[in-house]
Design an enzyme around this catalytic site. Structure first.
Site, mmCIF file in Angstrom:
data_model
loop_
_atom_site.group_PDB
_atom_site.id
_atom_site.type_symbol
_atom_site.label_atom_id
_atom_site.label_comp_id
_atom_site.label_asym_id
_atom_site.label_seq_id
_atom_site.Cartn_x
_atom_site.Cartn_y
_atom_site.Cartn_z
ATOM 1 N N PRO A 11 0.826 -1.210 0.000
ATOM 2 C CA PRO A 11 0.000 0.000 0.000
ATOM 3 C C PRO A 11 0.861 1.262 0.000
ATOM 4 O O PRO A 11 1.841 1.356 0.730
ATOM 5 C CB PRO A 11 -0.798 -0.122 1.303
ATOM 6 C CG PRO A 11 -0.768 -1.569 1.639
ATOM 7 C CD PRO A 11 0.543 -2.078 1.154
ATOM 8 N N GLU A 12 0.520 2.230 -0.841
ATOM 9 C CA GLU A 12 1.217 3.501 -0.901
ATOM 10 C C GLU A 12 0.283 4.600 -0.406
ATOM 11 O O GLU A 12 -0.841 4.331 0.016
ATOM 12 C CB GLU A 12 1.711 3.756 -2.325
ATOM 13 C CG GLU A 12 2.689 2.675 -2.792
ATOM 14 C CD GLU A 12 3.365 2.991 -4.103
ATOM 15 O OE1 GLU A 12 3.315 4.153 -4.547
ATOM 16 O OE2 GLU A 12 3.953 2.070 -4.700
ATOM 17 N N LYS A 63 2.482 7.005 5.684
ATOM 18 C CA LYS A 63 1.687 5.782 5.542
ATOM 19 C C LYS A 63 1.181 5.266 6.891
ATOM 20 O O LYS A 63 0.726 4.132 7.007
ATOM 21 C CB LYS A 63 2.507 4.699 4.847
ATOM 22 C CG LYS A 63 2.910 5.046 3.419
ATOM 23 C CD LYS A 63 3.707 3.909 2.805
ATOM 24 C CE LYS A 63 4.234 4.281 1.433
ATOM 25 N NZ LYS A 63 5.047 3.196 0.834
ATOM 26 N N ARG A 294 14.543 -2.404 -6.003
ATOM 27 C CA ARG A 294 13.134 -2.342 -6.368
ATOM 28 C C ARG A 294 12.969 -2.346 -7.889
ATOM 29 O O ARG A 294 13.718 -1.699 -8.613
ATOM 30 C CB ARG A 294 12.475 -1.065 -5.812
ATOM 31 C CG ARG A 294 12.579 -0.891 -4.304
ATOM 32 C CD ARG A 294 11.826 -1.977 -3.545
ATOM 33 N NE ARG A 294 10.393 -1.957 -3.851
ATOM 34 C CZ ARG A 294 9.501 -1.178 -3.230
ATOM 35 N NH1 ARG A 294 9.905 -0.334 -2.292
ATOM 36 N NH2 ARG A 294 8.227 -1.241 -3.543
#
Length: 304
Positions: A11-12, A63, A294
């Site tokens: 989740p961002e 976040k 990434r």
């Protein structure tokens, strides 16, 4: 219904913002009546301090998800890689209602608690038409168990917030601030914009898309960017984040039966998951490399 299209991403900021808005709408003024901790490390602090207390609000910083209570206490939560919150309310006429979000998994549409449920929170719901209390619960699921909930005072929350740079979608993330921070480092620009100590909320999907929109190569040293490039990049990052929030985030899977779980940003994504497809900026094609471990999507034709 669960039809995976691409490997799910963590989740961002837009996904967390969507979760927070949904949870606030159903949790405001609900009283916590009980907490069951299925994995000790997933819940830290004295749960007795918040049992019997109403949730006055649900908010977000970076976040982090913050459940506010009126007694100078909070439960601060981080979903990390695979966390998710799911609210389940019962109604005689409509049956179970599920609201929430986080890391995409079949737990969203399956029965709860599941084998990944780490914390179960019981809530006193509103009376139905027959003056009976509805059974309601909030589940914290976490497949890879990196996420956490912590009971914290207001001061402790503020000290936690101080570890983070300003949220990318706030006025505090100004071009003056951006220039000051980025001119000081030769690290690769993609790694820098994803560093929460510098700017909060730019995860992998939106970093790739923001750099593509700004036509900046993800491996450029941050301090090699001109003032004009930095300004264009900051505006591009804000643009993709704002679009992500507007569209409810990127689900990267098909969840149509659960309220709040069907983001639309994946339909507008510029680069992420589009390896081999045509760039939306130019006639070039999207490539994939690794930057800081990434997966990084970019166009070598227009990103320089």
């Amino acid at each position: 219904r669960y039809l995976s299209k691409k490997p799910p991403n963590m989740p961002e900021l837009p996904e967390v913002e969507t979760i927070v808005k949904k949870l606030h709408s159903v949790l405001e003024n609900k009283v916590i009546t009980g907490i069951r901790i299925n994995r000790e490390k997933s819940f830290q602090g004295d749960m007795g301090l918040v049992i019997g207390q109403p949730i006055s609000a649900v908010s977000r910083r970076a976040k982090l998800i913050r459940f506010h209570f009126p007694n100078n206490l909070n439960v601060l939560a981080h979903l990390k890689m695979t966390g998710q919150f799911i609210f389940v309310g019962s109604n005689k006429k409509t049956g179970d209602t599920k609201i929430g979000g986080g890391h995409p998994s079949s737990d969203w549409v399956g029965s709860l608690p599941s084998k990944h449920t780490r914390v179960e929170i019981d809530l006193a719901g509103n009376d139905d038409e027959d003056n009976n209390k509805q059974d309601e619960s909030l589940y914290f699921n976490d497949m890879r168990v990196f996420g956490w909930l912590k009971v914290m005072t207001d001061d402790e929350v503020q000290r936690e917030y101080e570890k983070y740079g300003p949220d990318i979608n706030t006025p505090e993330a100004s071009i003056e601030y951006f220039k000051t921070k980025l001119k000081k480092t030769a690290r690769k620009i993609k790694q820098v914009v994803m560093d929460n100590k510098i700017i909060s909320g730019v995860g992998n999907i939106y970093a790739c898309d923001g750099l593509n929109l700004a036509k900046i190569h993800p491996t450029r040293p941050a301090n090699s960017l001109s003032d004009e490039e930095l300004e264009v990049l900051l505006l591009a990052l804000k643009e993709v984040i704002d679009l992500g929030i507007k569209l409810g985030g990127a689900t990267i899977s098909d969840y149509r039966d659960v309220d709040g779980f069907s983001g639309k940003y994946q339909d507008e994504v510029l680069t992420y998951g589009r390896e081999g497809q045509e760039c939306k900026n130019c006639p070039g094609f999207i490539e994939k490399i690794k930057v800081g471990g990434r997966g990084t999507y970019f166009c070598s034709s227009c990103q320089v």
